[in-house]
Design an enzyme around this catalytic site. Structure first.
Site, short mmCIF file in Angstrom:
data_model
loop_
_atom_site.label_atom_id
_atom_site.label_comp_id
_atom_site.label_asym_id
_atom_site.label_seq_id
_atom_site.Cartn_x
_atom_site.Cartn_y
_atom_site.Cartn_z
N ARG A 70 0.88 -1.12 0.00
CA ARG A 70 -0.05 -0.08 -0.19
C ARG A 70 0.76 1.44 -0.16
NH1 ARG A 70 -5.42 1.72 1.54
NH2 ARG A 70 -5.10 3.74 2.89
N ILE A 96 -7.00 7.64 -1.29
CA ILE A 96 -7.09 6.24 -1.28
C ILE A 96 -7.68 5.84 -0.22
CG2 ILE A 96 -4.70 6.62 -0.15
CD1 ILE A 96 -3.92 3.61 -1.42
N SER A 97 -8.68 4.89 -0.61
CA SER A 97 -9.51 4.78 0.71
C SER A 97 -8.88 3.89 1.74
CB SER A 97 -10.62 3.69 -0.11
OG SER A 97 -11.24 4.14 -1.19
N GLN A 98 -9.80 4.30 2.67
CA GLN A 98 -9.21 3.50 4.09
C GLN A 98 -9.25 2.17 3.94
OE1 GLN A 98 -12.72 4.14 6.60
NE2 GLN A 98 -11.54 3.35 8.39
N GLU A 251 -12.26 10.33 3.94
CA GLU A 251 -13.39 9.43 3.67
C GLU A 251 -13.48 8.56 4.90
OE1 GLU A 251 -12.33 7.08 0.32
OE2 GLU A 251 -12.72 5.49 1.73
#
Lengths: 259, 715
Positions: A70, A96-98, A251
């Site tokens: 990641r 970039i999403s959780q 987010e």
């Protein structure tokens, strides 16, 4: 015997030194990230997240989350936070999403090694990389051209040959490779784009956060039955950046709404 | 400020905002109070003149918005302040020079239009739209109602709810849209229209289209809240022979007849479409036409609805009385259709269903259970109420419509529970269960057991979007943890938070310094009467002002008119009442007692007579209705202007050291009163608020009588 020993000593040293040199060169200079990644999967995803939501239990998904670095998908200044339990800005107003959300949405997609998947909203390419670990092909589309180019290069460099990225308006999907076994939309839309429903194969699933921009949205799982009819189910409340937004945003996911 | 969640640091920004906004008010209050000290014999007159000026300002601000952009208002205020300074400073040379300098500067800025554009939050709809790749501003229009910005972009794809099962590859993509952004927030799309209605086939794939399966063929349709014309196009596409489009904002029509005229295909100039700029309810009240379909759809934006910012907005379109009016305007086979956004957990559509059911029961004849249709997608619900009972063919058409489009049936005569909850799947068919409970003897239980306040709104308490119940708070916290606030209406929570802040800040900034710095020479009983009197006046004045602003919103149709008219009338006529108080000699308590009696009598008459008066005058032109409003408010406001300066004069004459307390406590009470008034109105209605205010005036009159007694007794 002594002459054999004299000759063998330099060979044994080389046999030790060369692999060590090789490991130093190509092994992640950041073993700490491997550990951080494993911790991320264990604490944030496999055990459920900090908001008390359901754990991700699909072993393939967890394996993919452990495999994909990641930290290679975030800007240099964010690397130290790459494995934190939150989304991170990646520029152009995108995030970039959780990690939990990535894992959960991937699990909800219910794909396998034969699946062909469409992702709308490439962003950094992280979700595409996760999917590439699991499926036959993933086609990912991003409306912001610089992000699309960067993601494409990144995915190639990291060896994700099954991920194919391009720039374009994801509202209309990617008809060339339709129908898809699964479609995943990683940005919020005010309604489910009809072209995406059309490009979904019977028996397939579409995962999409829908709701007002910058507000609380619902993560919908849309299934197309064999007869072509559609069912939709809200899985949880979330907050995604808008589908065509450019601004930095946060987010987060919220507990499932009480009935 | 790039944050979507709650950040503690935002509180500092809020405090900074308070600090900046308080500066002009601080300065103005200091000027007024200084005047009282400099001219103690003319306190009542000074107060009266201040009120007259405030009234002129209230009316003037609205008037200015007709001719200037909202961004110019601060410069107009600066000019007014500079003029006041010139008047005060003119005895000295430097005063005159600096005064004229400020006046010229402010005038120059105002006239040349060199104003700083308003910085719009990045999280509002307009900011978001302007970031689309090809976005451009194609027009602007400002009025007292709103500032509208037109944005054109290929990325604008607004739909009246979820389009379900729409075969886009066969029927084509959505037509190009421009967005009308109201106050940089909610958006109403305008479609590129070349006369080909087939391009709008997608509008048959939203829940609102079910109305055309129930309404008679080729209906005569009224659309309330026509906006950019989406529902008008839908009506035309469904074969309407005529569409009466009613839109409250004149800016919409100016834009559709201006920069968007060709783009919109001159939609509002068609022979089969008539556009009226009016409030929907006021229009239907004053025009006794009959329609086959009255359609009210999605009057607020998805974003605003989801955030619950309308919780404190009075809405006279969704009350029981409003629905009764709509039923009167339907032909015998006519239908009323209302579409709303769905939230999680659901509440809007449930309350709307209850409203239609109860309204029909009151209006009759017959049983509403045979006349209602209730369907939903994942984000909208449409409820249709038919005047005539639904026959088998209409029921069948509704069923087919929903099955083809994957919409869930929530209520339909003959529907069983197993048929509900098939497409957008919830844990339980809550819509079905609630609808049946409302139509059964279990109605009261359904209201009582709900997580939200689902009782229908009425004209006395028209807060349709207020769903919050304090008794549900423990359940919400248990179910949703720290995120519970995301699932309730923010408007009400912000009101409560503001009220608490008002109490704290008032205590800290007004009461605390008074406690520390004022002399304690005045006996306690006198201080008690002074504090109670002036605090009571502050509360009661605001209660009545707020109550009548809400009341007159219904009569005047536009909230901004109601605020301007009521505020101006109250301030001007209260000012005149204060000037009268200046001239009265003798016992002030008698004058106040008389005025309070008058207030009680007038308020009692209004509680009974205002509604019939509004109905009778509903069809009058705007100017006459405004004149009537002023005439109705004048006597009450005049009487309300008497107590404060009378008390102030008495305190100045006999208890001078308490003058700062009187002013300060009244200020605190006014601040708190404005907020508390809304809380009371939301929970108990306007009538209760009005009666409480009258009672407070009575208590105040008693306090003044005791105070005057003390003054005469030399205490």
């Amino acid at each position: 015997m002594s002459s054999r020993l004299r000759h063998s000593r330099p060979v044994n040293a080389t046999a030790l030194v060369v692999p060590l040199l090789f490991l130093c060169a190509v092994a992640p200079p950041d073993d700490e990230y491997a550990a951080a990644r494993a911790r991320m999967v264990q604490q944030q995803i496999a055990e459920g997240d900090s908001w008390g939501r359901e754990a991700v239990t699909n072993a393939s998904v967890l394996r993919a989350m452990r495999a994909v670095p990641r930290h290679q998908f975030v800007p240099p200044g964010q690397v130290s936070q790459a494995y934190d339990d939150r989304p991170l800005p990646i520029g152009y107003g995108q995030t970039i999403s959780q990690p939990y959300i990535v894992g959960k949405m991937t699990e909800l997609l219910k794909v396998d090694a034969n699946s062909v998947v469409l992702e709308v909203g490439t962003g950094s390419g992280y979700q595409a990389a996760i999917l590439a670990e699991l499926v036959k092909d993933v086609f990912t589309i991003e409306i912001i051209s610089p992000l699309a180019e960067q993601a494409s290069k990144r995915l190639k460099a990291l060896g994700y040959s099954r991920a194919h990225a391009r720039a374009g308006d994801g509202y209309f999907g990617w008809a060339d490779h339709a129908p898809y076994d699964g479609i995943i939309v990683t940005a919020a839309a005010s309604h489910i784009p009809p072209p995406l429903v059309e490009q979904l194969k019977a028996g397939g699933r579409l995962i999409i956060p829908v709701g007002p921009p910058f507000g609380l949205q619902q993560l919908l799982v849309l299934e197309k039955r064999k007869d072509g009819s559609i069912t939709q189910r809200s899985v949880m409340s979330v907050k995604f950046v808008p589908l065509t937004g450019r601004k930095e945003g946060q987010e987060s996911a919220s507990p499932r709404a009480a009935k | 400020m790039e944050s979507l969640g709650v950040q503690p640091g935002q509180l500092w920004y809020l405090m900074a905002l308070y600090a900046v906004l308080s500066v002009p008010f601080l300065c103005v209050s200091a000027c007024i109070l200084a005047g009282f000290f400099l001219q103690p014999a003319r306190v009542a007159a000074l107060y009266g003149v201040t009120m007259l000026g405030s009234g002129a300002g209230a009316a003037g601000a609205v008037g200015l918005l007709y001719v200037a952009h909202p961004a110019t208002i601060p410069y107009a205020l600066a000019l007014a302040t500079a003029t006041a300074y010139l008047c005060v400073a003119s005895p000295s040379v430097w005063g005159r020079i600096s005064g004229w300098g400020l006046v010229v500067l402010a005038t120059g800025l105002l006239v040349t239009g060199k104003v700083q554009p308003i910085r719009v939050s990045e999280y509002k709809g307009l900011s978001y739209a302007l970031r689309y790749p090809d976005a451009q501003i194609a027009g602007e229009c400002a009025s007292p109602l709103s500032a509208i910005t037109v944005v054109k972009s290929g990325q604008i794809r607004e739909t009246p709810g979820q389009i379900s099962n729409y075969p886009m590859s066969q029927l084509g993509t959505l037509p190009e849209q421009a967005g009308l952004y109201f106050d940089a927030g909610s958006v109403s799309p305008v479609h590129r229209f070349d006369g080909d209605l087939s391009r709008f086939a997608y509008l048959d794939y939203v829940t609102g289209a079910v109305a055309y399966r129930v309404a008679p063929a080729s209906p005569n349709v009224a659309i309330i809240g026509a906006g950019g014309g989406t529902e008008v196009l839908s009506a035309l596409g469904h074969g309407a022979i005529h569409v009466s489009a009613i839109e409250v904002d004149p800016g919409v029509l100016r834009l559709l007849r201006g920069p968007l005229r060709e783009f919109s295909g001159r939609l509002y100039e068609r022979n089969d479409v008539s556009i009226t700029i009016a409030d929907g309810r006021g229009y239907l009240q004053s025009h006794a036409y009959q329609y086959d379909l009255i359609h009210i759809a999605l009057l607020d934006s998805f974003t605003a609805s989801a955030a619950g910012v309308n919780a404190l907005n009075e809405n006279y379109l969704y009350t029981v009385e409003a629905v009764s009016l709509y039923l009167e305007r339907l032909t015998p086979d006519g239908v009323l259709a209302m579409t709303c956004w769905l939230k999680a957990p659901p509440r809007d559509s449930l309350k709307l269903f209850a409203t239609l059911a109860e309204a029909y029961e009151k209006a009759g004849p017959g049983d509403p259970s045979q006349r209602l249709v209730y369907i939903r997608s994942w984000n909208t619900a449409t409820i249709v109420l038919s005047k005539a009972p639904l026959d088998a063919s209409r029921i069948s058409r509704v069923r087919s419509f929903c099955e083809d489009r994957g919409f869930d049936l929530c209520y339909l005569p003959g529907l069983v529970r197993e048929e509900a909850n098939r497409y957008v799947i919830l844990d339980e068919p809550v819509h079905f269960d609630f609808a049946h409970a409302i139509l059964s003897p279990q109605r009261e239980n359904a209201y009582r057991n709900s997580l939200f306040d689902l009782r229908p709104a009425t004209d006395d308490c028209p807060y349709f979007f207020q769903f919050f119940r304090w008794t549900s708070l423990p359940t919400l916290i248990r179910g949703m943890g720290t995120q519970w606030a995301l699932f309730v209406e923010w408007g009400y929570l912000v009101l409560v938070a503001t009220l608490l802040q008002g109490l704290v800040i008032s205590a800290v900034l007004i009461l605390a310094p008074l406690l520390v710095f004022t002399r304690r020479a005045t006996p306690r009983p006198a201080r008690r009467w002074v504090l109670t009197y002036f605090a009571g006046l502050g509360l009661a004045y605001m209660f009545l002002e707020i109550a009548f602003i809400q009341r007159f919103t219904l009569f005047l149709s536009y909230p901004v008119y109601a605020v301007a008219v009521v505020l101006t009338a109250f301030l001007v006529f209260s000012g005149l009442g204060s000037l009268l108080a200046q001239r009265v000699l003798g016992r002030r308590s008698s004058l106040v007692a008389l005025s309070v009696c008058g207030i009680v009598v007038v308020v009692s008459i209004y509680l009974l007579a205002l509604a019939p008066a509004f109905s009778a005058a509903a069809g009058w032109p705007d100017a006459l209705r405004i004149a009537l409003s002023v005439a109705l408010l004048a006597p009450l406001a005049f009487l309300m202007g008497i107590p404060f300066p009378s008390g102030l004069q008495l305190v100045t004459d006999s208890f001078e050291s308490l003058l700062p307390w009187a002013w300060g406590v009244n200020g605190c009470a006014s601040v708190v009163g404005a907020l508390l008034a809304t809380v009371v109105a939301v929970h108990f209605g306007f009538s209760a608020l009005t009666l409480v205010a009258a009672a407070i005036y009575v208590v105040a009159a008693f306090c003044l009588a005791r105070l005057e007694q003390r003054a005469r007794g030399g205490a």
